[in-house]
Design a protein around this motif. Sequence first.
Motif: not given
Length: 219
Positions: A28, A31-32, A35, A43-44, A47, A50-51, A96, A99
Motif C-alpha cells: 500500500f 500503491l499510494q 495513486l 482519492q487517497a 485507498l 480499501w486498505q 488503482i 480508485i
Amino acid sequence: MLSRLLVIGALTGGLALCGLETAFGLDFDRLQQVLISRFGPGQAGLLADWQKMLANGKNAAEPDKLRRVNDFFNRRIVFDDDTSIWGQTDYWATPIELIGQGRGDCEDFSIAKYYSLLDLGIPVSKLRLVYVKARQEGPAGPTLQAHMVLAYYATPNADPLVLDNLNTEIRPASRRTDLAPIFSFNSAGLWQGTGNQSSKSNLSRWQDLLARARAESFE
C-alpha cells in the motif's frame, strides 16, 4: 444454465495462459505513491478505506470476505462507461486506476474484487472472472448486454456464488437465470463457456491488465 456451465468448466479444468502470475500481494505504500502521482491526492482517502477494509477482513470467514469486498466496491465506486472515463470503447482498469477515477464499468468492478479477495487469502482456484450476456428489461422488452461478474467456488463442483455490480446481492449462479456465460478465466487459466471464439482478444486485454497491475506493485 450459468451454474451448469461454470461447474463444467471447473471440473474439466482450464487452458494454461503462459506467463501469468498466480500469486498476488498489495504494497500500500507503493500503491499510494502510484495513486498520487497519477491522480493526485483526492482519492487517497478511498485507498485508505480499501486498505482498512482488507485489514479488517483478514481473519473473517470466506463468505464474510465476499460480502465485505462486494459491498465496498458496489457502494464506493460509481458506475460509468469507458468512453466517458478513458476516452476508449473498452479499457480494463487496474484497482488503482479504478480508485483513482472513483468510477468504472463492470470489468473494473470485477477485477478490483478479484484482486481484493486474493489479498484476503482466497486461492486463485476459487475465483473466476466470467464474461456473460446479461438479460435486462427495457421499455421495448428484454435486451442482452455484454457484462462481467466474479464467480467464487467454495469447492470445485459447487454452485458458484456471483459477485456483481448490477445485482448487488451475492447469489448462487443457479439463481442468476438472467446471466448466460460466454467464457471464464483467472490468472491461471481459461475456461470456455459456449465455445465463443472472441476470447483471444479479450485475453489480450487481461494480459495487458496483469502487466500494468504488476507495474503498480500487484504481485
